[in-house]
Design an enzyme around this catalytic site. Structure first.
Site, PDB file in Angstrom:
ATOM      1  N   GLU A 257       0.855  -1.188   0.000  1.00  0.00           N
ATOM      2  CA  GLU A 257       0.000   0.000   0.000  1.00  0.00           C
ATOM      3  C   GLU A 257       0.890   1.236   0.000  1.00  0.00           C
ATOM      4  OE1 GLU A 257      -2.948  -0.195   3.116  1.00  0.00           O
ATOM      5  OE2 GLU A 257      -3.634  -2.140   2.480  1.00  0.00           O
TER       6      GLU A 257
ATOM      7  N   HIS B   1      -7.908   1.238   1.297  1.00  0.00           N
ATOM      8  CA  HIS B   1      -7.882   0.998   2.749  1.00  0.00           C
ATOM      9  C   HIS B   1      -8.764   2.008   3.505  1.00  0.00           C
ATOM     10  CE1 HIS B   1      -5.249  -0.947   6.078  1.00  0.00           C
ATOM     11  NE2 HIS B   1      -6.455  -0.666   6.547  1.00  0.00           N
TER      12      HIS B   1
HETATM   13  P1  NAD Z   1     -11.062  -9.530  16.065  1.00  0.00           P
HETATM   14  O1  NAD Z   1      -9.828  -9.838  16.824  1.00  0.00           O
HETATM   15  O2  NAD Z   1     -12.271  -9.069  16.799  1.00  0.00           O
HETATM   16  O3  NAD Z   1     -11.481 -10.813  15.194  1.00  0.00           O
HETATM   17  C1  NAD Z   1     -10.573 -11.599  14.499  1.00  0.00           C
HETATM   18  C2  NAD Z   1     -11.098 -13.016  14.513  1.00  0.00           C
HETATM   19  O4  NAD Z   1     -10.249 -13.806  13.698  1.00  0.00           O
HETATM   20  C3  NAD Z   1     -11.107 -13.661  15.912  1.00  0.00           C
HETATM   21  O5  NAD Z   1     -12.377 -14.186  16.208  1.00  0.00           O
HETATM   22  C4  NAD Z   1     -10.060 -14.759  15.814  1.00  0.00           C
HETATM   23  O6  NAD Z   1     -10.373 -15.902  16.602  1.00  0.00           O
HETATM   24  C5  NAD Z   1     -10.109 -15.064  14.334  1.00  0.00           C
HETATM   25  N1  NAD Z   1      -8.933 -15.772  13.836  1.00  0.00           N
HETATM   26  C6  NAD Z   1      -7.660 -15.745  14.298  1.00  0.00           C
HETATM   27  N2  NAD Z   1      -6.890 -16.556  13.550  1.00  0.00           N
HETATM   28  C7  NAD Z   1      -7.686 -17.105  12.618  1.00  0.00           C
HETATM   29  C8  NAD Z   1      -7.466 -18.035  11.570  1.00  0.00           C
HETATM   30  N3  NAD Z   1      -6.261 -18.574  11.358  1.00  0.00           N
HETATM   31  N4  NAD Z   1      -8.517 -18.372  10.803  1.00  0.00           N
HETATM   32  C9  NAD Z   1      -9.751 -17.847  11.014  1.00  0.00           C
HETATM   33  N5  NAD Z   1     -10.014 -16.976  12.008  1.00  0.00           N
HETATM   34  C10 NAD Z   1      -8.988 -16.612  12.787  1.00  0.00           C
HETATM   35  O7  NAD Z   1     -10.649  -8.463  14.970  1.00  0.00           O
HETATM   36  P2  NAD Z   1     -11.619  -7.468  14.167  1.00  0.00           P
HETATM   37  O8  NAD Z   1     -11.795  -6.219  14.946  1.00  0.00           O
HETATM   38  O9  NAD Z   1     -12.799  -8.196  13.709  1.00  0.00           O
HETATM   39  O10 NAD Z   1     -10.672  -7.107  12.928  1.00  0.00           O
HETATM   40  C11 NAD Z   1     -10.265  -8.089  11.975  1.00  0.00           C
HETATM   41  C12 NAD Z   1      -9.186  -7.509  11.096  1.00  0.00           C
HETATM   42  O11 NAD Z   1      -9.752  -6.495  10.269  1.00  0.00           O
HETATM   43  C13 NAD Z   1      -8.089  -6.746  11.866  1.00  0.00           C
HETATM   44  O12 NAD Z   1      -7.099  -7.578  12.335  1.00  0.00           O
HETATM   45  C14 NAD Z   1      -7.566  -5.796  10.835  1.00  0.00           C
HETATM   46  O13 NAD Z   1      -6.472  -6.409  10.178  1.00  0.00           O
HETATM   47  C15 NAD Z   1      -8.722  -5.611   9.863  1.00  0.00           C
HETATM   48  N6  NAD Z   1      -9.223  -4.236   9.826  1.00  0.00           N
HETATM   49  C16 NAD Z   1      -9.267  -3.602   8.623  1.00  0.00           C
HETATM   50  C17 NAD Z   1      -9.760  -2.298   8.531  1.00  0.00           C
HETATM   51  C18 NAD Z   1      -9.837  -1.600   7.215  1.00  0.00           C
HETATM   52  O14 NAD Z   1      -9.754  -0.377   7.181  1.00  0.00           O
HETATM   53  N7  NAD Z   1     -10.042  -2.296   6.132  1.00  0.00           N
HETATM   54  C19 NAD Z   1     -10.176  -1.636   9.693  1.00  0.00           C
HETATM   55  C20 NAD Z   1     -10.134  -2.317  10.896  1.00  0.00           C
HETATM   56  C21 NAD Z   1      -9.644  -3.610  10.960  1.00  0.00           C
END
Ligand code: NAD
Length: 304
Positions: free
Chosen positions: A259, A278
């Protein structure tokens, strides 16, 4: 006490810091060289997904007590270096969950109904009605990989669209799954059965290139892949191949392995992919919540 705000921060969050009597030093996205200069006498740093708070930055900040990340992912902060110095790292998980989930559906509709493609054609003066045959969401199956905060919000919206919800998560929350009418399954079954696959896992060793060539081949030819998690959760080279060769119908991507995405990247040449820079958390509401939550925690730590 001095707080370095190294990324855009909502006005309401700045108010929280000012009210606490902190001096605010504001510079948007300084590079490492500049950051090293700026952190020399600060008690706290606030960043977003940028800039990177490296070991070198931390080592050059003798007064630093807390690093605040207005947002979720902490991959731009050297957590090990912070831990060694006893520096607290705070973030605002959940502040942007709804915004990311709503963007997932924005991307999904844009791909399923070729909205971005149609818009491009309109601007070229082309009435591309015949090329814009799309697919409906009602009754379709959405596979949510990672059923955490964002995955849960996605599932709630999917339920409202009368979609079937499949879930994959190594730590299944059955109660929440029941609430959204979702069913946990294996990753392979989810990929085989879903009309839409959406990624909501953190970027960790186990999720690096989780969606690779082999797994893309398990997906339906009519399926849509959405990635609003982290770019490296998908093997981009394999995805480009999948989109070029029609292994899947299309993809909506908000995050990329590199990015910003370069103008000449193969993804930019494909009509069956919709790209956003993003912007998952880029809403007024998410920014306000993220900034205020982080500012309040910093006040508590520095004053407590
Ligand atoms: P979270 O921690 O609440 O949820 C993540 C989930 O993934 C958890 O339930 C965890 O058990 C699960 N997990 C872990 N390893 C795994 C695997 N190998 N296979 C399947 N599931 C697995 O996080 P969240 O708040 O839901 O955010 C998720 C991701 O979204 C963040 O880590 C971040 O990278 C991304 N995000 C992107 C933006 C954006 O602007 N696009 C904004 C915020 C977050």
């Amino acid at each position: 006490m001095k707080v370095l705000v190294a990324a855009p921060l909502h006005e309401k969050a700045l108010e929280v810091l000012k009210k606490a009597g902190f001096e605010i030093l504001y510079e948007e996205y300084p590079d490492e060289e500049r950051l090293v200069e700026l952190v020399r006498d600060v008690d706290a740093i606030i960043v977003r997904s940028k800039p990177k708070v490296t070991r070198r930055v931390i080592e050059n900040a003798p007064k630093l007590k807390v690093i605040g990340r207005a947002g979720v992912g902490l991959d731009n902060i050297d957590l090990e270096a912070a831990k060694e110095r006893g520096i607290k790292v705070v973030n605002s998980p959940g502040a942007s969950s709804r915004s990311v989930a709503e963007l997932v559906f924005g991307l999904l509709f844009a791909v399923a109904r070729k909205v971005a493609f149609a818009d491009r054609k309109m601007r070229e003066g082309v009435w591309a009605k015949k090329q814009c045959m799309g697919i409906e969401l009602e009754g379709k199956t959405i596979g949510i990989i990672g059923f955490g905060r964002i995955g849960y919000q996605v599932a709630k919206i999917a339920k409202a669209f009368e979609m079937n919800v499949l879930l994959y998560d190594p730590y299944p929350n059955e109660e929440r799954a029941k609430e959204v009418g979702g069913r946990f399954t294996s990753l392979e079954e989810l990929l085989r059965e879903s009309d839409v696959v959406t990624l909501h896992v953190p970027l960790i060793d186990a999720t690096y290139h989780l969606i690779n060539e082999e797994r893309l081949k398990l997906m339906k030819k009519t399926a849509i892949l959405i990635n609003a998690a982290r770019g490296a959760v998908v093997d981009t080279e394999a995805l480009v191949k999948a989109l070029q060769e029609g292994w899947i119908y299309g993809a909506g991507l908000d995050v990329f392995e590199e990015e910003p995405l370069s103008k000449d990247h193969p993804l930019t040449k494909l009509d069956n992919v919709v790209l956003t820079p993003h912007i998952g958390a880029s809403t007024e509401e998410a920014q306000m919540r993220a900034g205020v939550q982080v500012a309040e925690q910093i006040v508590e730590i520095l004053k407590g």
